[in-house]
Design a protein around this motif. Structure first.
Motif, short mmCIF file in Angstrom:
data_model
loop_
_atom_site.label_atom_id
_atom_site.label_comp_id
_atom_site.label_asym_id
_atom_site.label_seq_id
_atom_site.Cartn_x
_atom_site.Cartn_y
_atom_site.Cartn_z
N ASP A 252 -7.18 -5.88 2.85
CA ASP A 252 -8.15 -5.98 2.33
C ASP A 252 -7.87 -6.38 0.47
N LYS A 253 -7.70 -5.65 0.15
CA LYS A 253 -7.77 -5.71 -1.37
C LYS A 253 -8.43 -4.55 -2.01
N PRO A 254 -8.18 -3.82 -1.24
CA PRO A 254 -9.33 -2.77 -1.77
C PRO A 254 -9.17 -2.89 -3.49
N TRP A 255 -8.05 -2.98 -4.20
CA TRP A 255 -9.08 -2.05 -5.46
C TRP A 255 -9.82 -3.53 -6.67
N GLU A 256 -9.95 -4.48 -5.24
CA GLU A 256 -11.74 -5.23 -5.86
C GLU A 256 -12.78 -4.99 -6.10
N TRP A 257 -13.00 -4.07 -4.85
CA TRP A 257 -14.36 -3.58 -4.27
C TRP A 257 -14.22 -2.60 -4.63
N GLY A 258 -13.16 -1.12 -3.86
CA GLY A 258 -12.63 -0.29 -4.33
C GLY A 258 -13.21 0.94 -5.04
N PRO A 259 -13.53 0.72 -6.85
CA PRO A 259 -13.62 1.67 -7.72
C PRO A 259 -14.98 1.59 -7.50
N SER A 260 -16.27 0.80 -6.81
CA SER A 260 -17.26 1.45 -6.95
C SER A 260 -17.52 1.80 -5.83
N VAL A 261 -16.70 1.81 -4.69
CA VAL A 261 -16.88 2.41 -3.85
C VAL A 261 -16.26 3.96 -3.20
N GLY A 262 -14.70 4.10 -3.66
CA GLY A 262 -13.92 5.14 -3.67
C GLY A 262 -13.58 5.78 -5.16
N HIS A 263 -12.77 6.55 -4.81
CA HIS A 263 -11.84 7.68 -5.86
C HIS A 263 -10.77 6.71 -5.57
N LEU A 264 -9.94 6.73 -5.04
CA LEU A 264 -8.93 6.30 -4.27
C LEU A 264 -8.52 5.09 -3.56
N TRP A 265 -7.82 4.22 -3.30
CA TRP A 265 -7.37 3.74 -2.41
C TRP A 265 -5.69 2.96 -1.87
N ARG A 266 -5.81 2.86 -0.63
CA ARG A 266 -3.92 2.85 -0.21
C ARG A 266 -3.95 1.43 -1.01
N THR A 267 -2.61 1.25 -1.46
CA THR A 267 -2.08 -0.44 -1.81
C THR A 267 -1.78 -0.84 -0.47
N THR A 268 -0.68 0.20 0.07
CA THR A 268 0.34 -0.96 0.79
C THR A 268 -0.13 0.50 2.10
N GLY A 269 1.22 0.07 3.06
CA GLY A 269 1.12 0.59 4.31
C GLY A 269 2.00 2.31 3.82
N ASP A 270 2.47 2.73 5.27
CA ASP A 270 2.78 3.87 4.89
C ASP A 270 4.10 3.57 4.07
N ILE A 271 4.35 4.97 3.46
CA ILE A 271 5.53 5.46 3.24
C ILE A 271 6.34 6.77 4.30
N TYR A 272 7.50 6.50 3.35
CA TYR A 272 7.82 6.77 5.03
C TYR A 272 10.07 7.98 3.57
N ASN A 273 10.34 9.14 4.04
CA ASN A 273 11.23 9.30 3.35
C ASN A 273 12.28 8.86 3.32
N CYS A 274 12.63 8.11 2.14
CA CYS A 274 13.94 6.82 2.22
C CYS A 274 13.74 6.20 1.10
N PHE A 275 14.90 5.95 -0.08
CA PHE A 275 14.56 5.96 -1.75
C PHE A 275 14.73 4.21 -1.03
N ASP A 276 15.09 3.69 -0.48
CA ASP A 276 15.60 1.84 -0.65
C ASP A 276 14.91 1.54 1.04
N CYS A 277 14.32 2.14 1.71
CA CYS A 277 14.67 1.21 3.09
C CYS A 277 12.96 0.36 3.53
N ILE A 278 13.17 -0.19 4.71
CA ILE A 278 12.21 0.08 5.54
C ILE A 278 12.59 -0.28 6.91
N GLU A 279 11.18 0.47 7.12
CA GLU A 279 11.48 0.82 8.98
C GLU A 279 10.62 0.28 9.89
N ASP A 280 10.99 -0.65 10.73
CA ASP A 280 10.12 -1.42 10.96
C ASP A 280 9.82 -0.56 12.44
N HIS A 281 8.53 -0.93 12.48
CA HIS A 281 7.83 -0.20 14.10
C HIS A 281 7.67 -1.85 15.50
#
Length: 409
Positions: A194-223
């Motif tokens: 929901d584009k938290p970077w547009e409304w987040g600066p006054s509400v929180g101190h940091l906002w996730r920009t993506t889904g979860d990371i996992y320990n791979c340099f250049d991959c996508i894990e499809d759940h």
């Protein structure tokens, strides 16, 4: 007519008094003067997922000291999902009595006694992502409990939020934290939907920009219904967001996977790029048992200084050639960080002629002009000076690795 008029006037007065008496305006603004540089700390999820208890948290707090991470600037010890027990008869959340028999207040006191800060996790929905009680409908009670425990940091997730609008939900928890009265860093974990970077600066101190990371340099894990992203995929998703970041409000590309199984060169590149983009540095490894190589990455104070620069400007990609990317980050006092990121699977040569390249950052208006200013060049991973900008920089960058330079006047 006179009786009717008087009745109507009385009714209007009654309604007016009622509305005024209930005109409670909530404070939806975050606590100010927190996270003025990207938060640094540790979180349990990437390594331990739901396998958390008070013994682990105490040991991690101890290791934060003995490993040198506290001295390097790491501050927060954050418990992610699955610490929750049940709510009591009045609706107040309790920790799992088997995992946290001493209670959260005692655990927070222990963390604080080490000169560190204490964080917990909750969710805007009815349940957390791990199926524990969420905060929906209990926001003010939960905030009161966090304050009584001594919580300093709250990661607030977005599972099981049917029908909720993100901005409103996060404003509610912000209002609850403000009402509870204890300053708390709020980490908005809405995954960027929901584009938290547009409304987040006054509400929180940091906002996730993506889904979860996992320990791979250049991959996508499809759940199936969702995906986890490798380091490079998440880095690419930061494009266009740098204008929203700054002191007290940061883009969050998710927690670090350094020390969780990638080779040392990929860990180094990962840490370099999170530092270049002024990302929160929340480690997710087992710092009790990390290798010397992992510790040397996480505690490299010259790299950390790039991340923690007080100017708070997020770095940007300047150019790309044959999977070799050049990134720049304006820093305080006219300094610059320059990274050569090799995304290919082979070693690449790099040559950068400072004299032939004048760069102006449109966002910060900072200028890198080696014709008018001579900079000293420092290779911060090699920990050595490598001349000045009077001479072109030439080197090689190993596969899936990065060279990080800092230019000082």
């Amino acid at each position: 007519m006179k009786v009717a008029s008087l009745f109507a006037l009385g009714l209007l007065t009654s309604f007016s008094a009622f509305s005024q008496g209930n005109n409670y305006v909530q404070n939806y603004k975050k606590f100010e003067n927190l996270a003025m540089t990207p938060p640094m700390g540790w979180n349990s999820w990437n390594k331990f997922a739901c396998n958390v208890d008070e013994k682990l948290i105490r040991e991690v707090a101890d290791a934060m000291i003995s490993s040198g991470m506290k001295d390097a600037g790491y501050t927060y010890i954050n418990i992610d999902d699955c610490w929750h027990g049940e709510r009591d008869e009045k609706g107040f959340i309790q920790p799992d009595p088997k995992r946290f028999p001493s209670g959260m207040k005692a655990l927070a006191d222990y963390v604080h006694s080490k000169g560190l800060k204490f964080g917990v996790y909750s969710d805007a929905g009815s349940q957390t992502c791990g199926g524990r009680p969420g905060s929906r409908g209990y926001e003010f009670q939960d905030a009161m409990m966090y304050a009584s425990w001594g919580v300093d940091y709250l990661k607030y997730d977005w599972c099981n939020t049917e029908g909720l609008k993100a901005e409103g939900a996060y404003k509610t928890i912000t209002a609850a934290l403000r009402k509870a009265g204890r300053p708390v860093v709020l980490s908005i974990c809405e995954w960027g939907n929901d584009k938290p970077w547009e409304w987040g600066p006054s509400v929180g101190h940091l906002w996730r920009t993506t889904g979860d990371i996992y320990n791979c340099f250049d991959c996508i894990e499809d759940h199936g219904t969702w995906k986890s992203w490798g380091v490079m995929q998440i880095l690419d998703k930061q494009d266009g967001l740098r204008k929203y970041a700054g002191p007290g409000h940061w883009n969050d590309p998710d927690m670090l996977e350094v020390g969780n199984g990638m080779p040392i060169n990929e860990d180094r590149a990962h840490f370099t790029m999170w530092s270049m983009i002024a990302a929160p540095l929340i480690t997710g490894n087992d710092i009790r048992k990390m290798s010397k190589e992992t510790a040397s990455i996480l505690t490299n104070k010259e790299v950390l200084a790039v991340n923690q620069d007080k100017l708070g400007v997020q770095g940007f990609k300047h150019s790309v050639k044959d999977s070799l990317e050049t990134w720049l980050k304006p820093m305080a006092d006219g300094r610059w960080a320059v990274t050569f990121l090799n995304r290919s699977k082979r070693t690449q040569a790099v040559s950068f002629d400072w004299q032939a390249t004048s760069i102006v950052d449109d966002l910060s208006k900072a200028e890198l002009n080696a014709k008018t200013t001579t900079y000293k060049v420092r290779n911060v991973w090699a920990k050595k000076d490598v001349g000045t900008t009077k001479k072109a920089f030439s080197s090689t960058v190993p596969a899936h690795d990065a060279v990080l330079l800092v230019l000082n006047k």
